[in-house]
Design a protein around this motif. Structure first.
Motif, PDB file in Angstrom:
ATOM      1  N   PHE A 159     -18.355 -24.574  -9.558  1.00  0.00           N
ATOM      2  CA  PHE A 159     -18.993 -23.723  -8.300  1.00  0.00           C
ATOM      3  C   PHE A 159     -19.183 -21.955  -9.065  1.00  0.00           C
ATOM      4  O   PHE A 159     -20.118 -21.706  -8.007  1.00  0.00           O
ATOM      5  CB  PHE A 159     -17.749 -23.688  -7.470  1.00  0.00           C
ATOM      6  CG  PHE A 159     -18.074 -23.153  -6.543  1.00  0.00           C
ATOM      7  CD1 PHE A 159     -18.521 -23.487  -5.164  1.00  0.00           C
ATOM      8  CD2 PHE A 159     -17.282 -22.032  -5.897  1.00  0.00           C
ATOM      9  CE1 PHE A 159     -18.457 -23.304  -4.157  1.00  0.00           C
ATOM     10  CE2 PHE A 159     -17.392 -20.979  -4.761  1.00  0.00           C
ATOM     11  CZ  PHE A 159     -18.169 -21.612  -3.486  1.00  0.00           C
ATOM     12  N   HIS A 192     -23.032 -18.786  -0.009  1.00  0.00           N
ATOM     13  CA  HIS A 192     -21.674 -19.443   0.591  1.00  0.00           C
ATOM     14  C   HIS A 192     -20.688 -18.355   0.633  1.00  0.00           C
ATOM     15  O   HIS A 192     -20.588 -18.023  -0.197  1.00  0.00           O
ATOM     16  CB  HIS A 192     -21.681 -21.005   0.389  1.00  0.00           C
ATOM     17  CG  HIS A 192     -22.576 -21.664   0.535  1.00  0.00           C
ATOM     18  ND1 HIS A 192     -22.767 -22.329   1.383  1.00  0.00           N
ATOM     19  CD2 HIS A 192     -23.750 -22.116  -1.056  1.00  0.00           C
ATOM     20  CE1 HIS A 192     -24.127 -23.044   1.662  1.00  0.00           C
ATOM     21  NE2 HIS A 192     -24.336 -23.474   0.222  1.00  0.00           N
ATOM     22  N   LEU A 239     -21.474 -35.242   1.645  1.00  0.00           N
ATOM     23  CA  LEU A 239     -20.851 -33.608   1.070  1.00  0.00           C
ATOM     24  C   LEU A 239     -22.100 -33.833  -0.414  1.00  0.00           C
ATOM     25  O   LEU A 239     -22.762 -32.806  -0.819  1.00  0.00           O
ATOM     26  CB  LEU A 239     -19.512 -33.823   0.636  1.00  0.00           C
ATOM     27  CG  LEU A 239     -18.974 -33.088  -0.312  1.00  0.00           C
ATOM     28  CD1 LEU A 239     -19.136 -31.340  -0.126  1.00  0.00           C
ATOM     29  CD2 LEU A 239     -17.603 -32.587  -1.096  1.00  0.00           C
ATOM     30  N   VAL A 243     -25.256 -31.875  -1.376  1.00  0.00           N
ATOM     31  CA  VAL A 243     -25.701 -30.942  -2.988  1.00  0.00           C
ATOM     32  C   VAL A 243     -27.098 -31.752  -3.778  1.00  0.00           C
ATOM     33  O   VAL A 243     -27.829 -30.465  -4.309  1.00  0.00           O
ATOM     34  CB  VAL A 243     -24.273 -30.063  -3.690  1.00  0.00           C
ATOM     35  CG1 VAL A 243     -24.702 -30.164  -5.324  1.00  0.00           C
ATOM     36  CG2 VAL A 243     -23.730 -30.343  -3.420  1.00  0.00           C
ATOM     37  N   LEU A 261     -29.990 -30.421   7.867  1.00  0.00           N
ATOM     38  CA  LEU A 261     -29.682 -29.207   7.459  1.00  0.00           C
ATOM     39  C   LEU A 261     -28.347 -29.148   9.540  1.00  0.00           C
ATOM     40  O   LEU A 261     -28.253 -30.033  10.616  1.00  0.00           O
ATOM     41  CB  LEU A 261     -30.469 -28.427   8.260  1.00  0.00           C
ATOM     42  CG  LEU A 261     -31.632 -28.404   7.419  1.00  0.00           C
ATOM     43  CD1 LEU A 261     -32.718 -27.762   7.854  1.00  0.00           C
ATOM     44  CD2 LEU A 261     -30.828 -27.675   5.923  1.00  0.00           C
ATOM     45  N   LYS A 311     -33.112 -23.676   2.421  1.00  0.00           N
ATOM     46  CA  LYS A 311     -33.769 -22.074   2.028  1.00  0.00           C
ATOM     47  C   LYS A 311     -32.837 -22.703   0.723  1.00  0.00           C
ATOM     48  O   LYS A 311     -32.373 -21.812  -1.003  1.00  0.00           O
ATOM     49  CB  LYS A 311     -32.866 -21.337   2.209  1.00  0.00           C
ATOM     50  CG  LYS A 311     -34.432 -20.337   2.958  1.00  0.00           C
ATOM     51  CD  LYS A 311     -34.392 -18.891   3.367  1.00  0.00           C
ATOM     52  CE  LYS A 311     -35.465 -18.456   3.623  1.00  0.00           C
ATOM     53  NZ  LYS A 311     -35.190 -17.704   4.580  1.00  0.00           N
ATOM     54  N   ARG A 323     -30.759 -23.024  -2.993  1.00  0.00           N
ATOM     55  CA  ARG A 323     -31.696 -23.837  -4.356  1.00  0.00           C
ATOM     56  C   ARG A 323     -30.900 -24.817  -4.755  1.00  0.00           C
ATOM     57  O   ARG A 323     -29.905 -25.776  -4.514  1.00  0.00           O
ATOM     58  CB  ARG A 323     -30.965 -22.791  -5.217  1.00  0.00           C
ATOM     59  CG  ARG A 323     -31.604 -22.588  -6.185  1.00  0.00           C
ATOM     60  CD  ARG A 323     -31.188 -21.360  -7.322  1.00  0.00           C
ATOM     61  NE  ARG A 323     -30.836 -19.551  -6.412  1.00  0.00           N
ATOM     62  CZ  ARG A 323     -29.783 -19.038  -6.160  1.00  0.00           C
ATOM     63  NH1 ARG A 323     -29.040 -19.316  -7.616  1.00  0.00           N
ATOM     64  NH2 ARG A 323     -30.274 -17.854  -5.495  1.00  0.00           N
TER      65      ARG A 323
END
Ligand code: HEC
Length: 155
Positions: free
Chosen positions: A43, A52, A85, A89, A96, A115, A117
């Motif tokens: 993370f 985040h 979850l 990722v 969304l 947006k 990554r």
């Protein structure tokens, strides 16, 4: 008597219909158990905090991408299940979170994609497993059923 059989059949058929699931269903999805300590490192390493916010974590060295970082964890997010979850990722644009226009414009591209990554080319599967193990307890998600290989052992 005939009516009883008829009613029972209808009930049975409806129950069976409710149990069937399509090929897109997350049913049966499972990852092996991950390492939360390593997940925390993943993370931090992948700089998730540049976009985040996660309670208890900060990295002042990062350049923040948004004025209001997208919060992770809790019960208010779209992530409600373990499968969601993982999807967030590896396929961030899949679903969304509904939000107001102002935030919408900030977090999504013109074509409506997220947006966020994409890490699919750089993150290993093991890193993903550990990351999800680390993030999952931060969410109020349904517990996962881990694959216990013991049950396949021949006695
Ligand atoms: C370039 C910015 C950016 C980076 C870096 C980023 N994300 Fe995201 N992420 C987003 C945006 C924007 C959304 C929200 C999309 C939406 O729902 O509108 C999001 C959504 C999510 C969600 C779902 C949010 C929720 O709770 O509903 C998860 C989980 C997530 N990201 C995890 C990660 C992890 C883990 C990393 C690091 C490996 C990461 N993100 C890195 C931008 C980013």
């Amino acid at each position: 008597m005939k009516t009883l059989i008829w009613i029972t059949s209808v009930v049975l058929i409806s129950v069976m219909a409710a149990c069937t699931y399509g090929p897109d269903s997350p049913q049966g999805f499972s990852l092996p158990e991950g390492d939360t300590v390593k997940g925390e490192q993943v993370f931090m390493q992948y700089q998730c905090l540049s976009c985040h916010a996660l309670t208890g974590y900060d990295d002042p060295s990062l350049l923040k991408e948004f004025d209001i970082p997208v919060p992770l964890g809790g019960t208010t997010s779209v992530v409600k299940t373990y499968a969601q979850l993982v999807t967030s990722v590896i396929n961030p644009s899949h679903k969304l979170a509904p939000r107001n226009r102002y935030i919408e414009e900030k977090v999504s591209n013109n074509d409506g994609s997220s947006k966020m990554r994409k890490f699919n080319d750089v993150m290993t599967v093991q890193e993903l497993i550990d990351l999800v193990a680390f993030l999952q307890p931060k969410y109020d998600v349904k517990p996962i059923t881990y694959t216990h290989y013991g049950q396949y052992r021949m006695l």
